[in-house]
Motif scaffolding. Sequence first.
Motif, PDB file in Angstrom:
ATOM      1  N   ALA A 336      -4.866  -0.243  -7.465  1.00  0.00           N
ATOM      2  CA  ALA A 336      -3.491  -0.755  -7.335  1.00  0.00           C
ATOM      3  C   ALA A 336      -3.492  -1.984  -6.442  1.00  0.00           C
ATOM      4  O   ALA A 336      -2.859  -1.993  -5.372  1.00  0.00           O
ATOM      5  N   PRO A 337      -4.212  -3.016  -6.814  1.00  0.00           N
ATOM      6  CA  PRO A 337      -4.251  -4.216  -5.964  1.00  0.00           C
ATOM      7  C   PRO A 337      -2.874  -4.864  -5.865  1.00  0.00           C
ATOM      8  O   PRO A 337      -2.143  -4.969  -6.843  1.00  0.00           O
ATOM      9  N   GLY A 338      -2.523  -5.287  -4.667  1.00  0.00           N
ATOM     10  CA  GLY A 338      -1.233  -5.928  -4.435  1.00  0.00           C
ATOM     11  C   GLY A 338      -0.118  -4.969  -4.123  1.00  0.00           C
ATOM     12  O   GLY A 338       0.955  -5.390  -3.658  1.00  0.00           O
ATOM     13  N   ALA A 339      -0.289  -3.669  -4.375  1.00  0.00           N
ATOM     14  CA  ALA A 339       0.758  -2.689  -4.071  1.00  0.00           C
ATOM     15  C   ALA A 339       0.748  -2.341  -2.590  1.00  0.00           C
ATOM     16  O   ALA A 339      -0.299  -2.341  -1.945  1.00  0.00           O
ATOM     17  N   GLU A 340       1.916  -2.045  -2.069  1.00  0.00           N
ATOM     18  CA  GLU A 340       2.027  -1.687  -0.658  1.00  0.00           C
ATOM     19  C   GLU A 340       1.650  -0.211  -0.481  1.00  0.00           C
ATOM     20  O   GLU A 340       2.169   0.662  -1.176  1.00  0.00           O
ATOM     21  N   VAL A 341       0.768   0.055   0.462  1.00  0.00           N
ATOM     22  CA  VAL A 341       0.264   1.403   0.711  1.00  0.00           C
ATOM     23  C   VAL A 341       0.854   1.915   2.018  1.00  0.00           C
ATOM     24  O   VAL A 341       0.880   1.178   3.023  1.00  0.00           O
ATOM     25  N   THR A 342       1.314   3.142   1.978  1.00  0.00           N
ATOM     26  CA  THR A 342       1.892   3.765   3.174  1.00  0.00           C
ATOM     27  C   THR A 342       0.989   4.904   3.632  1.00  0.00           C
ATOM     28  O   THR A 342       0.674   5.805   2.844  1.00  0.00           O
ATOM     29  N   VAL A 343       0.570   4.858   4.883  1.00  0.00           N
ATOM     30  CA  VAL A 343      -0.271   5.898   5.487  1.00  0.00           C
ATOM     31  C   VAL A 343       0.565   6.613   6.531  1.00  0.00           C
ATOM     32  O   VAL A 343       1.032   5.986   7.499  1.00  0.00           O
ATOM     33  N   ARG A 358       0.154   6.993   0.240  1.00  0.00           N
ATOM     34  CA  ARG A 358       0.914   6.841  -1.008  1.00  0.00           C
ATOM     35  C   ARG A 358       0.988   5.362  -1.372  1.00  0.00           C
ATOM     36  O   ARG A 358       1.170   4.497  -0.509  1.00  0.00           O
ATOM     37  N   ASN A 359       0.851   5.097  -2.663  1.00  0.00           N
ATOM     38  CA  ASN A 359       1.038   3.726  -3.147  1.00  0.00           C
ATOM     39  C   ASN A 359       1.813   3.767  -4.453  1.00  0.00           C
ATOM     40  O   ASN A 359       1.645   4.703  -5.262  1.00  0.00           O
ATOM     41  N   PRO A 360       2.695   2.762  -4.696  1.00  0.00           N
ATOM     42  CA  PRO A 360       3.436   2.717  -5.961  1.00  0.00           C
ATOM     43  C   PRO A 360       2.547   2.248  -7.102  1.00  0.00           C
ATOM     44  O   PRO A 360       1.363   1.984  -6.932  1.00  0.00           O
ATOM     45  N   ALA A 361       3.132   2.145  -8.254  1.00  0.00           N
ATOM     46  CA  ALA A 361       2.387   1.674  -9.426  1.00  0.00           C
ATOM     47  C   ALA A 361       1.960   0.227  -9.209  1.00  0.00           C
ATOM     48  O   ALA A 361       2.671  -0.560  -8.572  1.00  0.00           O
ATOM     49  N   PRO A 362       0.794  -0.142  -9.694  1.00  0.00           N
ATOM     50  CA  PRO A 362       0.333  -1.529  -9.506  1.00  0.00           C
ATOM     51  C   PRO A 362       1.195  -2.529 -10.279  1.00  0.00           C
ATOM     52  O   PRO A 362       1.800  -2.192 -11.299  1.00  0.00           O
ATOM     53  N   LEU A 363       1.241  -3.752  -9.759  1.00  0.00           N
ATOM     54  CA  LEU A 363       2.001  -4.823 -10.388  1.00  0.00           C
ATOM     55  C   LEU A 363       1.066  -5.641 -11.268  1.00  0.00           C
ATOM     56  O   LEU A 363       0.081  -6.202 -10.797  1.00  0.00           O
ATOM     57  N   GLY A 364       1.369  -5.692 -12.525  1.00  0.00           N
ATOM     58  CA  GLY A 364       0.556  -6.487 -13.444  1.00  0.00           C
ATOM     59  C   GLY A 364      -0.695  -5.744 -13.877  1.00  0.00           C
ATOM     60  O   GLY A 364      -0.873  -4.526 -13.658  1.00  0.00           O
ATOM     61  N   GLU A 365      -1.575  -6.516 -14.495  1.00  0.00           N
ATOM     62  CA  GLU A 365      -2.817  -5.941 -15.019  1.00  0.00           C
ATOM     63  C   GLU A 365      -3.798  -5.701 -13.883  1.00  0.00           C
ATOM     64  O   GLU A 365      -3.951  -6.538 -12.986  1.00  0.00           O
ATOM     65  N   VAL A 366      -4.450  -4.544 -13.944  1.00  0.00           N
ATOM     66  CA  VAL A 366      -5.400  -4.146 -12.899  1.00  0.00           C
ATOM     67  C   VAL A 366      -6.805  -4.462 -13.379  1.00  0.00           C
ATOM     68  O   VAL A 366      -7.215  -3.992 -14.451  1.00  0.00           O
ATOM     69  N   LEU A 390      -6.597  19.697   0.397  1.00  0.00           N
ATOM     70  CA  LEU A 390      -6.290  18.335  -0.040  1.00  0.00           C
ATOM     71  C   LEU A 390      -5.755  18.384  -1.457  1.00  0.00           C
ATOM     72  O   LEU A 390      -6.294  19.090  -2.311  1.00  0.00           O
ATOM     73  N   GLU A 391      -4.680  17.626  -1.684  1.00  0.00           N
ATOM     74  CA  GLU A 391      -4.080  17.510  -3.008  1.00  0.00           C
ATOM     75  C   GLU A 391      -3.908  16.039  -3.331  1.00  0.00           C
ATOM     76  O   GLU A 391      -3.689  15.200  -2.447  1.00  0.00           O
ATOM     77  N   HIS A 392      -3.974  15.718  -4.608  1.00  0.00           N
ATOM     78  CA  HIS A 392      -3.807  14.331  -5.033  1.00  0.00           C
ATOM     79  C   HIS A 392      -3.263  14.323  -6.450  1.00  0.00           C
ATOM     80  O   HIS A 392      -3.434  15.296  -7.212  1.00  0.00           O
ATOM     81  N   GLY A 393      -2.606  13.244  -6.804  1.00  0.00           N
ATOM     82  CA  GLY A 393      -2.068  13.138  -8.152  1.00  0.00           C
ATOM     83  C   GLY A 393      -1.098  11.985  -8.289  1.00  0.00           C
ATOM     84  O   GLY A 393      -0.792  11.257  -7.327  1.00  0.00           O
ATOM     85  N   ARG A 394      -0.602  11.820  -9.495  1.00  0.00           N
ATOM     86  CA  ARG A 394       0.340  10.755  -9.805  1.00  0.00           C
ATOM     87  C   ARG A 394       1.735  11.096  -9.287  1.00  0.00           C
ATOM     88  O   ARG A 394       2.142  12.254  -9.269  1.00  0.00           O
ATOM     89  N   THR A 395       2.476  10.048  -8.883  1.00  0.00           N
ATOM     90  CA  THR A 395       3.874  10.197  -8.481  1.00  0.00           C
ATOM     91  C   THR A 395       4.771   9.904  -9.677  1.00  0.00           C
ATOM     92  O   THR A 395       4.314   9.310 -10.676  1.00  0.00           O
ATOM     93  N   PRO A 396       6.041  10.311  -9.634  1.00  0.00           N
ATOM     94  CA  PRO A 396       6.928  10.071 -10.786  1.00  0.00           C
ATOM     95  C   PRO A 396       7.024   8.604 -11.194  1.00  0.00           C
ATOM     96  O   PRO A 396       7.198   8.293 -12.374  1.00  0.00           O
TER      97      PRO A 396
END
Length: 410
Positions: A336-343, A358-366, A390-396
């Motif tokens: 997810a380059p360019g996306a803002e990541v929250t720790v 957590r990070n949102p969906a990437p902007l543009g082509e990855v 530990l859990e991980h997965g996609r957000t809505p």
Amino acid sequence: MTRAGPEYRWLLPSAVVAPELPGDRSGRNRPRRTVRDWIVDLCAFVCAVLIGMLAADAMTKAADYSETLQAADQLVGALACCALWLRRRWPVGLAWVLVAVTLVAPVAAGAVLVALFGLAVHRPLKPTVATVGAAALLTSWVQPVVRPDPTTGLLANAIMGSLMVLLAMGWGMLVRARRQLVAALRERAVRAEEEAALRAENAQRLAREAIAREMHDVLAHRLTLLSVHAGALEFRPDAPPAEVARAAGVIRDSAHEALQDLRQIIGVLRSPDEGAEDRPQPTLATLDALVAESREAGMKVTLDSRVGDPEAVPAATGRNAYRIAQEALTNARKHAPGAEVTVTVTGRPGDGLAVEVRNPAPLGEVPRVPGSGQGLIGLTERATLAGGRLEHGRTPGGGFEVRAWLPWPS
């Protein structure tokens, strides 16, 4: 029971070393007779001959002891003693035959005692030894009536015969019990060695997995920076000189740090003594430096730490939290380059330490960055081994999140 080695075989009877399979009469499973076996058999033969000679000498004092009967006794006694050489092959059948012969031929008494001793050594007490022993005791009371000893009375002869039978069988059972004990102790020692080898192999496997997990967590972060910035230079040859210089600096610093981390891990693999010069391990207090490094690499990272004093977090817990955040930032940078990541880091003693990236969906082509998928697996194993989860997965919204909880004792 395991098969005894050559250095222990002299301690064990043939029935313990290589028991004969049911129905096998070919002798292929029977061990070869050793030098010790020949010596024991020779001593047993000599003892049987001496006892038989004493019995024959006592029978010569009888008034009605004819030369024909004397010759028959001597022949029977000689055959009985010679038959002892077959006691290892047919211990049960030989014992029965000699018990029956001694009923009418006292000169076979020595041979029957040796046969009873060998039977008690090589066969279990019930039912074989007990049955043959009972028959031998009965014979010891009937034989003085059939062939009385002129030198002793009927009762004394019967009691003496019973005591000799019990002594021979008791001695044989004692020898059998001792040999079985030696065999059991040796088997236990072999099993203990095998279990120790398995434990050592398992410890080595766990150590290799821990080293592999640490190498991935440490090097993946540095090498991802190299890959991202090298790719940026490749696809943007017209970038401003300032950006090119900054990317080249990040590549240089990341390569240097990766070499330092690799040298540290190799030093641990070579010798534990070299670990004293290793760089300090990361803790929760160094999470700020990790975020700053990611920002310098061009990422947008927001750190929300709600832990009062990061230094108060146990070293192992803080190191695991650092590695989880590091791997999550590495994945966000790749996918997810360019996306803002929250720790987000929260917790207190007794409640545990929670880490969320957590990070949102990437902007543009990855751009496609190769990955093995082992990072998240390693993080799950790390959290589980530490007693957490530990859990991980996609957000809505199409983003991605990693949530971990680690124990923090009060």
